[in-house]
Every structure is written in C-alpha cells, then in structure tokens.
Design a protein around this motif. Sequence first.
Motif, short mmCIF file in Angstrom:
data_model
loop_
_atom_site.label_atom_id
_atom_site.label_comp_id
_atom_site.label_asym_id
_atom_site.label_seq_id
_atom_site.Cartn_x
_atom_site.Cartn_y
_atom_site.Cartn_z
N SER A 99 51.72 34.65 39.33
CA SER A 99 50.33 33.63 38.29
C SER A 99 49.89 32.17 39.78
N GLU A 100 48.81 31.79 39.23
CA GLU A 100 48.89 30.93 40.27
C GLU A 100 48.77 29.43 39.67
N MET A 190 45.95 43.27 47.81
CA MET A 190 45.11 42.27 47.33
C MET A 190 44.27 42.15 47.79
N GLU A 191 43.80 41.84 49.13
CA GLU A 191 42.90 40.66 49.84
C GLU A 191 41.91 41.32 49.88
N GLU A 194 39.91 41.66 46.00
CA GLU A 194 39.43 40.35 45.39
C GLU A 194 38.34 40.81 46.78
N ARG A 199 38.44 40.19 39.87
CA ARG A 199 39.21 39.33 38.85
C ARG A 199 40.92 38.99 39.80
N ARG A 200 41.66 38.26 39.45
CA ARG A 200 43.09 38.93 39.74
C ARG A 200 43.89 39.72 38.72
N SER A 201 43.00 38.93 37.80
CA SER A 201 44.35 40.06 36.75
C SER A 201 44.15 41.24 36.49
N VAL A 203 42.74 43.11 39.31
CA VAL A 203 43.56 43.19 40.91
C VAL A 203 45.28 43.75 40.55
N THR B 96 38.37 30.74 39.27
CA THR B 96 38.07 31.66 39.78
C THR B 96 36.82 33.09 40.04
#
Lengths: 324, 267
Positions: A99-100, A190-191, A194, A199-201, A203, B96
């Motif tokens: 996570s970030e 991932m890129e 995105e 959203r990251r979650s 992905v 985000t």
Amino acid sequence: MSRLSRRNTASIKAADLELIDATPVRHPWRWVGAAVILLVAALAIQSMTTNPKFYWGTFRTYLFDVLVIQGVGWTLILTVSSMVIAIVLAILLAFMRQSENPLFRYVSWVWVWFFRGTPVYTQLLFWGSIGALYPKIIVGVPFGPELFSWDTATVINATVAAIVGLGLNESAYLAEIFRAGLKSVDNGQMEAAEALGMRRSKVMWRIILPQAMRVIIPPTGNETIGMLKTTSLVLAVPFTLDLTFVTNALASRTFLPIPLLMVAAFWYLLITSVLMVGQYYVERHFGKGVDNVMKAPVQATAAAGAAHTAPPATTDGTTEGGKP
Amino acid sequence: MTDTVSIKGPDSTGVKPLVEIQGVHKLFGDHHVLKGIDMTVNRGEVSVIIGPSGSGKSTLLRCINLLETISAGRIYVHDDLIGFRDVNGKLHDLNTKQIAAQRREIGMVFQRFNLFPHKTALQNVIEAPTQVKRQSKAAAKLKALELLEMVGLSDRANFYPSQLSGGQQQRVAIARALAMEPELMLFDEPTSALDPELVGDVLQVMKDLAKSGMTMIVVTHEIGFAREVGDTLTFMDAGVVVESGNPREIIANPQHHRTKEFLSRVL
C-alpha cells in the motif's frame, strides 16, 4: 521451369516423404539403476510383510476405527479452517504491505515479524491459556460502563484456540508468499490498469492478484500440506481429537505404537494425495491465458476458422472465458 | 469536486488547445530529465514527438497521464490541471479518486502492449468500461466488438493475448484504451516492440483513428508516420524541445544541427 519445380516440392504429401528413422542413443545405466531400485523395493516389501512386529492385523483393525475416522475429520477441519483464515489474512497483509499508506505497510511488517518470529507451539500454548490470562471478554467503554461480557473459555474453546493459533501463525508465512506473487507481476500491468482509470485497490484485486495466483498457488499448496501435519501440534492447546493425538492415545492403550503410527501415516498420505489433485485443478484455473492455451493459430486460414467458431456479438455471457 | 472553478486553467480567448504543457520540468533525484517543456496540442490534432532515447519524450507522455508526477510547470488537459488542485496559487496533490477520474479522459498505449494476460481480447476491452464506468456487460461487449472490428480483430475476440501476434496485441490495446472514450490518446512508441512486418497494421489503425478526429500525442521512431499523419512534429533531445513545427517542413529541411543529425540516422 524453376517455378514448376518449386510448386512440385510444395505439393509433396507428408505420406510420400522419406522420414528420418535414426537410432536413438542407448542408456544402459538406466536399466542398471532400475534394477537396483526394484531390488531395494522388494527388500522393503519383504521386510514389511515378514516382520511380525508391524502387527498388520492391528493396523487393519484400527484403520477404520470410529475414533480414527473422527480424528481424520477433525484434522481436516483444523487444516481447512486455519488455511482459510490464513489466506484471507495473507491477502490483506500482502495488499497492506504494497500500500501507499505507511501505516498499513508498518502494521503488516510487524504482524509478519511477530507471528513468524515465535514458534507455532508457543502460540498454540498461548491461545490455549488465554482464558487464564483474560477470564472474561468484555465489550465496553474504556474506563466507562461495560456493555457485554462473555466467559473467555466458552468463546475461545479448544477448537477455536487451535484454529486461531494455527491460522494466525500461518498467515505470516502466506503473507510473504502472496507478497512475492504480487511482486512477480510485471509493473506494466499496474500502469496499464491505472491508465484506464482503475483505482489501485481494484487493480490489485482484478488485475494483479489473479496473475499473481499462478506464482502463489504452488507454495500455498505446499503450506497446506505442511499445515495438515502441523495440526498434530494442537495438543499444546490442548486439543485432543486430531488424528495424531487419537492414534497416539490408541497406541498407548494397546501398547502397539508401530501399527498405529502406520494408521496415521496412511491417512496423512491419503489426504495429501487428495490435496495434490485439488492443487492441480486450482493451478490450471489460474494458469488460463498463460500456461494452458493452445498455441496461436496466427495464420490467416486458422483465423478464418476461428471466426466461424467464435460466437457473434448477439450471444449471451457465454463468450466470456471461451477458448478458441 | 474535480470541477470546481479553482481547478480551471488560465483564461484565454478563442479556441483553447486540448493539451497545454507549460514549462514542465521532471527530476528523478538529481537526474534532470525534462528541462522546461512547452507544448500545445489542439483538439483533433496529431502531435508527433521524436528524439533519441533518453531525450525525455516518453517521460513527458507519462507525465500527461500521471504515471509520473512533474517537478515544475503545469499540464492542462481540457482545462483540467493535471495531478493537482490549485487553491489560491498553492498546489495540492489530488487524491487517488481524482487522479483516476483525470486518467479516464486520457487513453494510453504502451510500447509493450501491457494487455492483461489472464483475460481474452474481449475481456481486456470491457474491463475498464464495466469496472470503472459501471457499464452493463452487454453494452460494453457490444461496444467492444465494434472497436475490435475497427482494429480488424473481431475474429480474435475470444483469444488470449498469448495467442495473438505482437501487432494484434497492440491493436487490442488500442481498442482497450478507446473503450473508455477518451478525449486524448497517448502512444508511447507503439510499434517499437513489433516485428517489421507487423508495424504497418498498427500504423494503419492509428491513421484511421487520426482521420476520425481523435487528438493524439505519438512518441515514435516512425518518421514516415510523422510525415504522413502528423499535424505537428516536435524533436526533443536531452530534455528540451529542440525544434517544433510542420512535420513535412522539419523532415525536409531541419533547422537545428541536432535535428539534422538525428534525422540522418533514422531516415
């Protein structure tokens, strides 16, 4: 002339070809090796069948004994429940680690550090004696009134203590396996996801994890089989219904440890074999698109063939996941 | 919240460019990759960027799509300040959710395709419309099949990426980006990883797309494409724009010696 001859070469049928029939390389030492292995196997079988101290009669008596079958059942329950807890926690821990949010990363690291850093036997002892540490579980406002309370012993009985103990310990190991799997997926995935505005979650869940599963499944199968045997440590809780405890108890009652060890070994091997079959199918599922696709019919003729078999736009959801 | 007044770019009159890049710098630690880039791309325009590797052209493209964060300057796409929120002159990072919203308007095609290998061509194309735009699967499929038809791959809808050639994968990737109906398409060396005989099909799809009026920024080594399709050509070297203008004029008659040198090597 040359054009004609070229066409002739192209039109030669496979049946007309003079196929190469080469003599394969001989491997005489393989035969020697096989003979030695057969001999050793024969000796092993002979000693096991002729040595009366194996007490094969006792083995047969207890193989399907009610207590033993119940022990098998409990061992399976412990294995499956603790692995389910461990897998859920491991996915969470691995996501947190990537996570970030630094808080998530830190918590995940400490969790793995603690549960991997202390023996599972010690952890099981702890969960077994938690009732002595906290006789009551109380939900309430700190320094304020208490809202609910339970006896710890009834909430965390031996079964719960065993499953929680095994599951939390295993989650630390699995978290590292899942982390390795997530890291194995190319960064471009991932890129790309995105860049599509995901959203990251999302992905992680839909793009990265399914691909990581290819890498995650084999060591997780390994861990599951390991867990099957680790359940024998639950006597630390103490939990006394699993296969190892039951066969040990029967062994001390009959004064015949060897045949009952054989009974336990037989069942552990059988369950392991079943788990391995299951792993094969899970691996096949997550390998789709990578491991088990027919190699591409890139040529135009094959494409035309595929066009005829491919369902048109009007079909329902069956097109999804369809293989050519 | 993304469409508050504060997020709007500087006011000007007349037709506004779709993309405005103003004095953009990018630093990776001590490494100064972009050194003050200015560039505008009008709606419907094809802007081609060429330059030697390491010139910063891919980095610039990635900054537009927030795959990298710029160190100085401003990037506006459709009047939206990319990556930040301007509150009385002080910039605040977007969260985000806001970043994802900005990216939805910008499609990107990568050098190495980056298709999702566990999904078929069709599943690749419908992934974002169904997951991000919450379109129904049926509607997304219909649209996806149209797009696959457009890139000449309707017969490959149910093939996995590993069953497709590089050129086919790249065309699926273009369809996937178009499925989000972006205002702007970014191409990061889309043909550099392809076998020579597969380049033509991908370029043809890009030409058709340009003809349909899509705004495109294309980083490429295909000088022929730049000459034929490009509305503007920008030559970058060592993090700066060396020369920019009409592609046919620049290719025929480069003004700067570095442009001359580069073109003589790639033509």
